[in-house]
Write an enzyme that holds these catalytic residues in place. Structure first.
Site, PDB file in Angstrom:
ATOM      1  N   ARG A   1      -2.421  -1.988  -3.623  1.00 37.70           N
ATOM      2  CA  ARG A   1      -3.749  -1.386  -3.736  1.00 37.70           C
ATOM      3  C   ARG A   1      -3.866  -0.451  -4.615  1.00 37.70           C
ATOM      4  O   ARG A   1      -2.319   0.936  -4.746  1.00 37.70           O
ATOM      5  CB  ARG A   1      -3.690  -0.381  -2.379  1.00 37.70           C
ATOM      6  CG  ARG A   1      -5.109  -0.047  -1.828  1.00 37.70           C
ATOM      7  CD  ARG A   1      -4.723   0.624  -0.759  1.00 37.70           C
ATOM      8  NE  ARG A   1      -5.900   2.309  -0.334  1.00 37.70           N
ATOM      9  CZ  ARG A   1      -6.186   3.086  -0.141  1.00 37.70           C
ATOM     10  NH1 ARG A   1      -4.882   3.281   0.502  1.00 37.70           N
ATOM     11  NH2 ARG A   1      -7.243   3.835   0.084  1.00 37.70           N
TER      12      ARG A   1
ATOM     13  N   ARG B   1     -12.125  15.618   7.339  1.00 38.94           N
ATOM     14  CA  ARG B   1     -13.384  16.584   5.353  1.00 38.94           C
ATOM     15  C   ARG B   1     -14.739  16.245   6.272  1.00 38.94           C
ATOM     16  O   ARG B   1     -15.309  15.628   7.108  1.00 38.94           O
ATOM     17  CB  ARG B   1     -13.428  14.605   4.793  1.00 38.94           C
ATOM     18  CG  ARG B   1     -12.084  14.481   4.254  1.00 38.94           C
ATOM     19  CD  ARG B   1     -11.950  13.020   2.761  1.00 38.94           C
ATOM     20  NE  ARG B   1     -10.485  13.359   2.677  1.00 38.94           N
ATOM     21  CZ  ARG B   1     -10.643  11.666   2.815  1.00 38.94           C
ATOM     22  NH1 ARG B   1     -11.487  10.737   3.244  1.00 38.94           N
ATOM     23  NH2 ARG B   1      -9.428  10.902   2.576  1.00 38.94           N
TER      24      ARG B   1
ATOM     25  N   HIS C   1     -18.373   2.150   7.679  1.00 37.53           N
ATOM     26  CA  HIS C   1     -16.516   2.244   7.232  1.00 37.53           C
ATOM     27  C   HIS C   1     -15.996   2.889   8.187  1.00 37.53           C
ATOM     28  O   HIS C   1     -16.456   4.136   7.524  1.00 37.53           O
ATOM     29  CB  HIS C   1     -16.007   1.864   6.215  1.00 37.53           C
ATOM     30  CG  HIS C   1     -14.830   2.121   5.916  1.00 37.53           C
ATOM     31  ND1 HIS C   1     -13.727   0.638   6.146  1.00 37.53           N
ATOM     32  CD2 HIS C   1     -13.631   2.926   6.079  1.00 37.53           C
ATOM     33  CE1 HIS C   1     -12.569   1.270   5.845  1.00 37.53           C
ATOM     34  NE2 HIS C   1     -12.001   2.985   6.213  1.00 37.53           N
TER      35      HIS C   1
ATOM     36  N   ASN D   1       1.210  -1.444  -0.203  1.00 40.12           N
ATOM     37  CA  ASN D   1       0.359  -0.065  -0.345  1.00 40.12           C
ATOM     38  C   ASN D   1       1.494   1.233  -0.102  1.00 40.12           C
ATOM     39  O   ASN D   1       1.475   2.110   0.869  1.00 40.12           O
ATOM     40  CB  ASN D   1      -0.835  -0.131   0.706  1.00 40.12           C
ATOM     41  CG  ASN D   1      -1.801   1.029   0.872  1.00 40.12           C
ATOM     42  OD1 ASN D   1      -1.926   1.875   0.378  1.00 40.12           O
ATOM     43  ND2 ASN D   1      -3.384   1.133   2.030  1.00 40.12           N
TER      44      ASN D   1
ATOM     45  N   GLU E   1      -8.432  -5.280   4.520  1.00 43.46           N
ATOM     46  CA  GLU E   1      -8.078  -4.891   3.496  1.00 43.46           C
ATOM     47  C   GLU E   1      -6.765  -5.405   3.083  1.00 43.46           C
ATOM     48  O   GLU E   1      -7.181  -5.549   1.896  1.00 43.46           O
ATOM     49  CB  GLU E   1      -7.885  -3.489   3.643  1.00 43.46           C
ATOM     50  CG  GLU E   1      -9.343  -2.491   3.883  1.00 43.46           C
ATOM     51  CD  GLU E   1      -9.060  -1.194   3.637  1.00 43.46           C
ATOM     52  OE1 GLU E   1      -9.209  -0.228   2.837  1.00 43.46           O
ATOM     53  OE2 GLU E   1      -8.681  -0.449   5.211  1.00 43.46           O
TER      54      GLU E   1
ATOM     55  N   HIS F   1     -12.429   2.834  -0.282  1.00 45.16           N
ATOM     56  CA  HIS F   1     -12.817   1.718   0.001  1.00 45.16           C
ATOM     57  C   HIS F   1     -13.520   0.296  -0.345  1.00 45.16           C
ATOM     58  O   HIS F   1     -14.182  -0.656   0.952  1.00 45.16           O
ATOM     59  CB  HIS F   1     -14.021   2.154   1.797  1.00 45.16           C
ATOM     60  CG  HIS F   1     -13.701   3.390   2.856  1.00 45.16           C
ATOM     61  ND1 HIS F   1     -14.305   4.754   3.478  1.00 45.16           N
ATOM     62  CD2 HIS F   1     -11.709   3.573   2.655  1.00 45.16           C
ATOM     63  CE1 HIS F   1     -12.872   5.309   3.862  1.00 45.16           C
ATOM     64  NE2 HIS F   1     -11.720   4.908   3.327  1.00 45.16           N
TER      65      HIS F   1
ATOM     66  N   LYS G   1       3.106   0.519   2.890  1.00 39.76           N
ATOM     67  CA  LYS G   1       3.130  -0.670   3.970  1.00 39.76           C
ATOM     68  C   LYS G   1       2.766  -1.605   3.829  1.00 39.76           C
ATOM     69  O   LYS G   1       2.598  -1.854   1.689  1.00 39.76           O
ATOM     70  CB  LYS G   1       1.342   0.020   4.757  1.00 39.76           C
ATOM     71  CG  LYS G   1       1.137   1.470   5.412  1.00 39.76           C
ATOM     72  CD  LYS G   1      -0.116   1.321   6.067  1.00 39.76           C
ATOM     73  CE  LYS G   1      -0.246   2.920   6.925  1.00 39.76           C
ATOM     74  NZ  LYS G   1      -1.818   3.288   6.854  1.00 39.76           N
TER      75      LYS G   1
ATOM     76  N   ASP H   1      -9.623  12.427  16.748  1.00 40.54           N
ATOM     77  CA  ASP H   1      -9.391  11.583  17.784  1.00 40.54           C
ATOM     78  C   ASP H   1     -11.243  11.440  18.557  1.00 40.54           C
ATOM     79  O   ASP H   1     -11.259  11.485  19.113  1.00 40.54           O
ATOM     80  CB  ASP H   1      -8.844  11.363  18.919  1.00 40.54           C
ATOM     81  CG  ASP H   1      -8.544  10.300  18.894  1.00 40.54           C
ATOM     82  OD1 ASP H   1      -9.461   9.303  19.373  1.00 40.54           O
ATOM     83  OD2 ASP H   1      -7.376   9.627  19.007  1.00 40.54           O
ATOM     84  N   MET H   2     -11.650  10.513  18.288  1.00 45.62           N
ATOM     85  CA  MET H   2     -13.025  10.234  18.478  1.00 45.62           C
ATOM     86  C   MET H   2     -13.111  10.113  20.146  1.00 45.62           C
ATOM     87  O   MET H   2     -13.995   9.965  21.362  1.00 45.62           O
ATOM     88  CB  MET H   2     -14.079   8.925  17.894  1.00 45.62           C
ATOM     89  CG  MET H   2     -14.912   8.690  18.371  1.00 45.62           C
ATOM     90  SD  MET H   2     -17.005   9.953  18.270  1.00 45.62           S
ATOM     91  CE  MET H   2     -16.454  10.077  16.565  1.00 45.62           C
ATOM     92  N   ARG H   3     -11.888   8.993  20.453  1.00 48.67           N
ATOM     93  CA  ARG H   3     -11.712   8.690  22.003  1.00 48.67           C
ATOM     94  C   ARG H   3     -11.802  10.560  22.758  1.00 48.67           C
ATOM     95  O   ARG H   3     -11.993  10.422  23.909  1.00 48.67           O
ATOM     96  CB  ARG H   3     -10.088   7.786  22.492  1.00 48.67           C
ATOM     97  CG  ARG H   3     -10.109   6.650  22.085  1.00 48.67           C
ATOM     98  CD  ARG H   3      -9.470   6.311  21.722  1.00 48.67           C
ATOM     99  NE  ARG H   3      -8.343   6.802  20.654  1.00 48.67           N
ATOM    100  CZ  ARG H   3      -7.021   6.053  19.855  1.00 48.67           C
ATOM    101  NH1 ARG H   3      -6.290   5.493  20.529  1.00 48.67           N
ATOM    102  NH2 ARG H   3      -6.251   6.995  19.492  1.00 48.67           N
TER     103      ARG H   3
ATOM    104  N   GLY I   1     -14.065   5.449  10.156  1.00 50.06           N
ATOM    105  CA  GLY I   1     -11.999   5.750  10.273  1.00 50.06           C
ATOM    106  C   GLY I   1     -11.735   7.395   9.998  1.00 50.06           C
ATOM    107  O   GLY I   1     -12.897   7.642  10.613  1.00 50.06           O
ATOM    108  N   ASN I   2     -10.712   7.890  10.219  1.00 44.65           N
ATOM    109  CA  ASN I   2     -10.567   8.638   9.966  1.00 44.65           C
ATOM    110  C   ASN I   2     -11.506   9.233   8.657  1.00 44.65           C
ATOM    111  O   ASN I   2     -12.317  10.335   8.698  1.00 44.65           O
ATOM    112  CB  ASN I   2      -8.270   9.585   9.659  1.00 44.65           C
ATOM    113  CG  ASN I   2      -8.750  11.307  10.097  1.00 44.65           C
ATOM    114  OD1 ASN I   2      -9.650  11.284  10.669  1.00 44.65           O
ATOM    115  ND2 ASN I   2      -8.278  11.133   9.333  1.00 44.65           N
ATOM    116  N   GLY I   3     -11.189   8.417   7.517  1.00 38.52           N
ATOM    117  CA  GLY I   3     -12.091   8.319   6.522  1.00 38.52           C
ATOM    118  C   GLY I   3     -13.008   8.168   6.518  1.00 38.52           C
ATOM    119  O   GLY I   3     -12.934   5.903   7.243  1.00 38.52           O
TER     120      GLY I   3
END
Length: 419
Positions: free
Chosen positions: A110, A260, A227, A26, A403, A199, A33, A301-303, A229-231
């Site tokens: 990817r 976004r 899905h 990726n 993924e 995604h 990655k 960050d949702m936390r 995540g940050n996206g």
């Protein structure tokens, strides 16, 4: 397309005449990655990343899963993607898993944008490279980096099949009524303006895994995949085929995301340019990097947002409420699109780990058969699990995405078919 079950033969007794390893890459603009799989049993042999490419403080991190060794890290300048992949190759070789191994069957890449043409994994050749390059205007941040990774891998192993697995491919089954924007058809066609979605590799994996969790074939179930995540993106999957998704021409459309904006009146852009004096690039930066949760409350960050809410922070609460409101709208819309929903599946970083998000997203939707069991929702786990009450009309599930495994599975299936 899930990995085959291990055979009763031990690895040492099994013939190795057929290459069984797939390296998944990726490639981002400043990172690579990678994961190495053995597709005989679907096991991961190694994983790692090279980040901050082009900087003096580049980081190479490698985890040799096959040997159970410790994580190795080193820092220092990694000048470009060629150097990054060579660093990866050195780390793999140190564990006896080098790129020169005859057991390596293919490299799966990817690729973010495949347009309308690429509807399935594709062995890379010059024509494929040219088409991916032609799509750069609609994916300027991603396709160039993906191309660099492919070309570098091809140079390292020119004899090895390189397979492109496209984020957009799963969504090419959308009907024109979902994929078309309501603008002049000639203009749209000339500039390739339509809803492509992203995604897709995750949505494909999670929708199939959800069907498996329910004990059914993908063709038998209708699933809404979230899905988060940050996206973030949502998809409506009918019988294993995507019929609608929230992202569009770019990953900007749809849900509220980390940075976004998601859905917005397009005229806001004209207003900011005409009245606010902003340039096109400034508006682009605003909507992609300074909006969403970070624009609403300063955190993506949702936390941290939940922590601030617990302390009575009204701005954090408003950001959370806007995030959930948009999420509920898409759940309801996709319920209407599908007509019958068998499951709603939460996945990715927020979807898999933020129990309050899952609870809030379906709160008040009991009339649609949606609810979560508080006890089940609070339990953390690594595998797919149901969090809806026993006997619920619509299953609500947490399904960790994978993924890289999906890319490896699609790559190996294609290479095996061609051999």
């Amino acid at each position: 397309m899930s990995p085959a079950h291990p055979s009763s033969t031990t690895p040492s007794d099994e013939p190795r005449s057929t290459p069984s390893r797939v390296l998944v890459l990726n490639s981002g603009s400043s990172s690579v990655k990678y994961q190495l799989f053995d597709m005989r049993d679907g096991g991961r042999l190694a994983t790692g990343l090279v980040e901050r490419i082009g900087e003096r403080t580049s980081l190479v991190r490698h985890t040799p899963l096959a040997t159970g060794g410790e994580v190795r890290e080193r820092t220092g300048p990694v000048s470009d993607h060629d150097a990054a992949l060579k660093a990866m190759a050195e780390e793999l070789a140190a564990d006896g898993l080098g790129l020169d191994s005859p057991e390596l069957a293919a490299v799966g890449h990817r690729v973010v944008h495949g347009g309308k043409r690429f509807t399935e994994p594709t062995v890379v050749d010059d024509r494929v490279l040219a088409e991916v390059e032609r799509l750069i205007p609609v994916a300027p941040l991603h396709n160039p980096a993906n191309l660099t990774g492919i070309r570098t891998a091809m140079a390292l192993r020119p004899d090895l099949p390189q397979v492109a697995v496209f984020d957009t491919a799963f969504h090419t089954t959308m009907p024109e009524s979902a994929a078309r924007y309501a603008i002049d058809v000639r203009t749209a066609d000339e500039h390739r303006v339509r809803r492509y979605g992203f995604h897709g590799t995750s949505h494909a994996y999670v929708s199939r895994a959800t069907a498996e969790l329910l004990g059914k074939a993908p063709e038998e179930v209708n699933v809404i995949v979230l899905h988060l995540g940050n996206g973030a993106s949502a998809s409506a999957v009918r019988g294993g085929r995507c019929v609608d998704t929230s992202m569009g021409l770019t990953p900007l459309e749809g849900l509220v995301m980390g940075t976004r904006s998601g859905d917005m009146d397009p005229a806001v852009i004209f207003h900011l340019m005409r009245v606010g004096g902003m340039s096109a690039d400034e508006v682009d930066t605003l909507l992609n990097k300074k909006s969403g949760l970070v624009g609403l409350c300063g955190d993506n960050d949702m936390r941290e947002i939940r922590r601030r809410m617990d302390e009575g922070d009204e701005q954090a609460k408003l950001a959370f409420d806007i995030y959930i409101h948009r999420l509920k709208k898409y759940i309801g819309a996709y319920y209407a699109v599908l007509g019958r929903v068998d499951a709603v599946a939460f996945t990715a970083g927020v979807g898999e780990n933020a129990a309050p998000v899952r609870e809030a997203a379906v709160a008040g939707l009991e009339g649609m058969g949606l609810a979560v069991d508080a006890g089940r929702n609070a339990v953390r786990g690594d595998g797919p699990r149901l969090i809806s009450p026993e006997g619920a009309r619509v299953a609500v599930a947490v399904v960790p995405t994978d993924e890289e495994r999906e890319i490896a599975t699609q790559t190996y299936a294609l290479v095996g078919k061609n051999n």
